[in-house]
Write a protein that holds these residues in place. Sequence first.
Motif, mmCIF file in Angstrom:
data_model
loop_
_atom_site.group_PDB
_atom_site.id
_atom_site.type_symbol
_atom_site.label_atom_id
_atom_site.label_comp_id
_atom_site.label_asym_id
_atom_site.label_seq_id
_atom_site.Cartn_x
_atom_site.Cartn_y
_atom_site.Cartn_z
ATOM 1 N N HIS A 139 0.845 -1.191 0.000
ATOM 2 C CA HIS A 139 0.000 0.000 0.000
ATOM 3 C C HIS A 139 0.884 1.246 0.000
ATOM 4 N N ILE A 140 0.769 2.021 -1.045
ATOM 5 C CA ILE A 140 1.518 3.276 -1.150
ATOM 6 C C ILE A 140 0.765 4.381 -0.422
ATOM 7 N N LEU A 141 -0.505 4.558 -0.774
ATOM 8 C CA LEU A 141 -1.393 5.435 -0.007
ATOM 9 C C LEU A 141 -2.392 4.539 0.705
ATOM 10 N N GLY A 142 -1.999 4.036 1.864
ATOM 11 C CA GLY A 142 -2.828 3.126 2.638
ATOM 12 C C GLY A 142 -3.298 3.756 3.938
ATOM 13 N N THR A 143 -3.456 2.922 4.945
ATOM 14 C CA THR A 143 -4.017 3.389 6.213
ATOM 15 C C THR A 143 -3.136 4.445 6.883
ATOM 16 N N ARG A 144 -1.836 4.372 6.667
ATOM 17 C CA ARG A 144 -0.914 5.295 7.320
ATOM 18 C C ARG A 144 -1.209 6.757 6.971
ATOM 19 N N TYR A 145 -1.781 6.985 5.781
ATOM 20 C CA TYR A 145 -1.993 8.360 5.314
ATOM 21 C C TYR A 145 -3.474 8.737 5.268
ATOM 22 N N HIS A 146 -4.270 8.059 6.079
ATOM 23 C CA HIS A 146 -5.719 8.279 6.015
ATOM 24 C C HIS A 146 -6.102 9.733 6.287
ATOM 25 N N ASP A 147 -5.376 10.401 7.169
ATOM 26 C CA ASP A 147 -5.721 11.782 7.527
ATOM 27 C C ASP A 147 -5.071 12.819 6.615
ATOM 28 N N ARG A 148 -4.287 12.359 5.629
ATOM 29 C CA ARG A 148 -3.573 13.294 4.759
ATOM 30 C C ARG A 148 -4.033 13.222 3.306
ATOM 31 N N VAL A 149 -4.995 12.340 3.036
ATOM 32 C CA VAL A 149 -5.487 12.104 1.675
ATOM 33 C C VAL A 149 -7.002 12.164 1.691
ATOM 34 N N GLY A 150 -7.592 12.617 0.572
ATOM 35 C CA GLY A 150 -9.035 12.778 0.520
ATOM 36 C C GLY A 150 -9.811 11.505 0.243
ATOM 37 N N ARG A 151 -9.750 10.997 -0.999
ATOM 38 C CA ARG A 151 -10.539 9.827 -1.405
ATOM 39 C C ARG A 151 -9.699 8.744 -2.078
ATOM 40 N N LEU A 152 -8.406 8.946 -2.208
ATOM 41 C CA LEU A 152 -7.552 8.106 -3.050
ATOM 42 C C LEU A 152 -6.855 7.000 -2.256
ATOM 43 N N LEU A 153 -6.938 5.779 -2.790
ATOM 44 C CA LEU A 153 -6.200 4.628 -2.291
ATOM 45 C C LEU A 153 -5.337 4.095 -3.442
ATOM 46 N N VAL A 154 -4.041 3.893 -3.194
ATOM 47 C CA VAL A 154 -3.117 3.424 -4.231
ATOM 48 C C VAL A 154 -2.300 2.267 -3.679
ATOM 49 N N SER A 155 -2.293 1.150 -4.408
ATOM 50 C CA SER A 155 -1.583 -0.046 -3.964
ATOM 51 C C SER A 155 -0.973 -0.784 -5.144
ATOM 52 N N GLU A 156 -0.019 -1.652 -4.828
ATOM 53 C CA GLU A 156 0.528 -2.588 -5.802
ATOM 54 C C GLU A 156 0.293 -3.996 -5.276
ATOM 55 N N LEU A 157 -0.213 -4.878 -6.149
ATOM 56 C CA LEU A 157 -0.550 -6.242 -5.745
ATOM 57 C C LEU A 157 0.280 -7.227 -6.552
ATOM 58 N N PHE A 158 0.875 -8.186 -5.860
ATOM 59 C CA PHE A 158 1.746 -9.183 -6.473
ATOM 60 C C PHE A 158 1.241 -10.583 -6.133
ATOM 61 N N THR A 159 1.173 -11.464 -7.134
ATOM 62 C CA THR A 159 0.992 -12.872 -6.802
ATOM 63 C C THR A 159 2.292 -13.366 -6.177
ATOM 64 N N VAL A 160 2.177 -14.230 -5.185
ATOM 65 C CA VAL A 160 3.349 -14.845 -4.562
ATOM 66 C C VAL A 160 3.498 -16.221 -5.193
ATOM 67 N N GLY A 161 4.589 -16.410 -5.935
ATOM 68 C CA GLY A 161 4.711 -17.624 -6.725
ATOM 69 C C GLY A 161 4.063 -17.423 -8.081
ATOM 70 N N ALA A 162 3.964 -18.473 -8.846
ATOM 71 C CA ALA A 162 3.475 -18.395 -10.222
ATOM 72 C C ALA A 162 2.054 -18.937 -10.324
ATOM 73 N N GLY A 163 1.205 -18.190 -11.030
ATOM 74 C CA GLY A 163 -0.187 -18.596 -11.192
ATOM 75 C C GLY A 163 -1.016 -18.244 -9.970
ATOM 76 N N GLY A 164 -2.313 -18.553 -10.018
ATOM 77 C CA GLY A 164 -3.180 -18.344 -8.873
ATOM 78 C C GLY A 164 -4.165 -17.204 -9.039
ATOM 79 N N TRP A 165 -5.018 -17.067 -8.026
ATOM 80 C CA TRP A 165 -6.142 -16.137 -8.053
ATOM 81 C C TRP A 165 -5.897 -14.936 -7.149
ATOM 82 N N SER A 166 -6.535 -13.843 -7.505
ATOM 83 C CA SER A 166 -6.505 -12.624 -6.713
ATOM 84 C C SER A 166 -7.927 -12.055 -6.671
ATOM 85 N N GLY A 167 -8.233 -11.299 -5.620
ATOM 86 C CA GLY A 167 -9.582 -10.735 -5.517
ATOM 87 C C GLY A 167 -10.636 -11.765 -5.215
ATOM 88 N N PHE A 168 -10.234 -12.864 -4.563
ATOM 89 C CA PHE A 168 -11.186 -13.909 -4.196
ATOM 90 C C PHE A 168 -11.112 -14.125 -2.687
#
Length: 279
Positions: A139-168
């Motif tokens: 999380h780049i703009l995550g919980t740590r910056y909740h009081d310093r940001v208006g409506r924006l959440l910014v993150s990077e998501l990585f699969t760990v290992g090869a293949g698989g599901w995300s958002g489930f």
Amino acid sequence: MHIPPHDNRNRAIVDRDDPLVPLVYFNIVRLKPGEHFDYRTPGYETCVVPATGTVKVEVGGEVFADIGNRGVDVWDGEPEGVYVPSGTGTRITARTATECFVAGAKFDEALSPFAVRSGDLDVVQYGSDETKTHRKIKHILGTRYHDRVGRLLVSELFTVGAGGWSGFPSHKHDTDRLPEETRHDECYNFRFRPDYGSGLQMLQRVDNEPGDAYHIMNRSTVLIDKGYHPCCALPGYEMYYFTILGGQSQRSLKQYFQPTHAAQVQTIPGIMDMVAKFR
């Protein structure tokens, strides 16, 4: 909606007041060493995140030097970024060859700019190899910056290992009806390693009725306006996606798990820690 990989020539891929996802903004800026790019997004706060390379960001009279430390791709180092207040003129100058993500969310109030360094990230890892859901979120703009940001959440998501599901288990966030759910438009930009890998983005708008599926490739952009939206990578390939969330009435995301699959929450280790970080 799937936007295939293309050379956007430093023009917004998802512009302000997009008819499908009006709450988010997305641009990819590519610069050679010494080149600069100026932008201003009235009504939208933004965050500059180098996918690769190192940049200087000048915003609101402040200078943030040496942002970004990644080399060949998004796996080569940790993300960094600069928060840009709504409507504030900004200059990105490349110290090295760079590809920069510019993420935005609709928000009128002008706050104060700040830098997010690699040591400031909120990181969570959850899932398991057994459930094919193992992944890490930075999380780049995550919980740590909740009081310093208006409506924006910014993150990077990585699969760990090869293949698989995300958002489930499948979830949605398309209706403001607290405490069960919030309206957050969402935008993804995907990368694969090796870069000829690919995957699948599902979008099921109604529980237990057929939806849509998009073949996602390296540099694909996906817009999520409504519906349940898990995605997966082909076996043998690692998947990454840059994630932008813009809330309609609040910054914190409250996702609603698809009733048919909601019981699967109990089978995936650490998933509620993941949910808690989107605030």
